[in-house]
Scaffold this motif. Structure first.
Motif, PDB file in Angstrom:
ATOM      1  N   THR A  38      -2.667  12.631   2.348  1.00  0.00           N
ATOM      2  CA  THR A  38      -2.227  13.337   3.554  1.00  0.00           C
ATOM      3  C   THR A  38      -2.435  14.817   3.267  1.00  0.00           C
ATOM      4  N   GLY A  39      -2.311  15.638   4.285  1.00  0.00           N
ATOM      5  CA  GLY A  39      -2.510  17.051   4.025  1.00  0.00           C
ATOM      6  C   GLY A  39      -2.135  17.913   5.196  1.00  0.00           C
TER       7      GLY A  39
ATOM      8  N   ARG B  97       5.919  10.373   4.612  1.00  0.00           N
ATOM      9  CA  ARG B  97       5.443  10.639   3.239  1.00  0.00           C
ATOM     10  C   ARG B  97       6.545  10.388   2.221  1.00  0.00           C
TER      11      ARG B  97
ATOM     12  N   GLN C 172       5.934   7.759  -0.852  1.00  0.00           N
ATOM     13  CA  GLN C 172       5.832   8.135  -2.268  1.00  0.00           C
ATOM     14  C   GLN C 172       6.406   7.043  -3.177  1.00  0.00           C
TER      15      GLN C 172
ATOM     16  N   VAL D 285      -0.934  14.784  -1.713  1.00  0.00           N
ATOM     17  CA  VAL D 285      -0.711  15.669  -0.569  1.00  0.00           C
ATOM     18  C   VAL D 285      -1.557  16.919  -0.776  1.00  0.00           C
TER      19      VAL D 285
ATOM     20  N   TYR E  93       7.626  21.006   1.378  1.00  0.00           N
ATOM     21  CA  TYR E  93       7.455  19.607   0.922  1.00  0.00           C
ATOM     22  C   TYR E  93       8.619  19.176   0.036  1.00  0.00           C
TER      23      TYR E  93
ATOM     24  N   CYS F 124       0.739  17.036  -5.476  1.00  0.00           N
ATOM     25  CA  CYS F 124       0.421  18.092  -4.512  1.00  0.00           C
ATOM     26  C   CYS F 124      -0.781  18.886  -5.019  1.00  0.00           C
TER      27      CYS F 124
END
Ligand code: TRP
Length: 341
Positions: free
Chosen positions: A17-18, A37, A41, A48, A77, A89
């Motif tokens: 995802t981003g 998210r 996880q 991410v 986040y 990340c």
């Protein structure tokens, strides 16, 4: 954690995802993707991406804004509940393999196909580029395909506006695998079940640039002030009047965040029948939102006291991301019969 399996075939689903780091994350991000998210996880290998390179495609004249928001979004986040032990990340610009794969992928798409992408089309119109479309912006779906393929993501959670990007990615991956060697994983889209959160003004989309957002970092007082100023049913003048629930963002927000759907249903019934004032519903919404935001504020305060932990989240994640992308690019270069150096 090094595994002998190739990057493209992880044991658990690998999820990418981003976000483009152009501003603080808000309730729309929370409802639309962050909550998902935080769940993912635990079930998947979650990557991410802080997509700063993609952010520059329409913010190339505002590099400071992008730079400032890389760590600001990383903090968002962590505040929202991403766990550095579980989620990876990655800063996009620190993984040059993504840019390299973009170049190879550009050979596998046509300009006319790119022109048909409905999301990019809408963005071009909205930004008023006319004929002066920056080429980097025009091809960003290809760079996004490279992100997905380089990390070997098998699952990509998306809103419906990102579905064309996923379709484009799947086409590029299939072409690459058929032309050269089957080394890339074909990703699946995981379509969000949550409807898009409207803005405080009732517009279709909550967005910082539209000035109709509640940021995750807003204080309880700011939340109260913003909710009190929210658009409701303009025909609902007195508490005793019957009111409209559809298209009324106060109720859309309750649908998204009130943990008690039966209570929301009762409020809707009463509002429709007449006898429930906007102030009363808004006060309830303020309580609900502050309830959702309270743990986020606590974690934010903790990380603000420990900025090194935020930095570690980003640098360690980026190192891991680069490892995975470099492994994929090794296979890509062999598949392309490139000179080995
Ligand atoms: N386009 C996404 C956005 O605007 C950000 C993004 C870049 C992304 N690369 C990605 C999302 C790869 C998912 C997978 O929010």
């Amino acid at each position: 954690m090094t595994t002998p399996t190739p990057a493209a075939t992880p044991a658990r689903p690998r999820v990418l995802t981003g976000d483009r780091p152009t501003g603080a994350l808000h309730l729309g991000h929370l409802a639309g993707s962050l909550q998902n998210r935080v769940r993912l996880q635990d079930e998947a290998e979650l990557f991410v991406l802080l997509a700063d390179v993609q952010a520059l495609t329409d913010h190339f004249d505002r590099p400071e804004q992008v730079r400032e928001n890389v760590l600001a979004v990383a903090l968002d986040y962590l505040a929202a509940g991403l766990d550095p032990q579980k989620a990876t990340c990655v800063v996009q610009s620190a993984v040059p393999e993504l840019a390299e794969l973009t170049v190879y992928f550009l050979n596998l798409v046509t300009v006319s196909h790119l022109r048909q992408n409905p999301t990019v089309k809408a963005e071009i119109a909205q930004k008023g580029y006319g004929e002066a479309i920056p080429a980097g912006f025009f091809v960003y779906p290809v760079s996004q395909a490279a992100d997905i393929a380089a990390f070997g993501a098998t699952l990509v959670p998306v809103g419906d506006d990102q579905l064309p990007m996923l379709e484009q990615t799947r086409e590029i991956v299939r072409r690459f695998n058929a032309l050269y060697a089957p080394v890339l994983a074909e990703p699946q889209a995981q379509l969000s079940r949550v409807p898009r959160l409207p803005g405080l003004d009732g517009q279709a989309k909550m967005s910082k640039s539209l000035g109709n957002a509640i940021a995750l970092g807003d204080s309880a007082d700011e939340v109260a002030r913003k909710v009190m100023g929210m658009y409701t049913d303009p025909g609902h003048l007195r508490a005793s009047d019957p009111g409209r629930v559809e298209g009324n963002p106060v109720f859309t927000f309750l649908d998204a965040f009130d943990p008690d759907p039966a209570r929301v249903q009762a409020l809707k019934d009463q509002y429709r029948a007449g006898g429930l004032g906007d102030v009363k519903v808004k006060k309830h919404l303020i309580d609900v939102l502050n309830g959702v935001l309270a743990p986020i504020r606590t974690r934010r305060a903790e990380y603000e006291r420990d900025p090194d932990a935020v930095l570690r989240f980003v640098t360690e994640g980026t190192a891991r991301g680069r490892e995975v992308a470099a492994q994929t690019l090794g296979q890509v270069r062999r598949a392309l019969r490139l000179f080995e150096h």
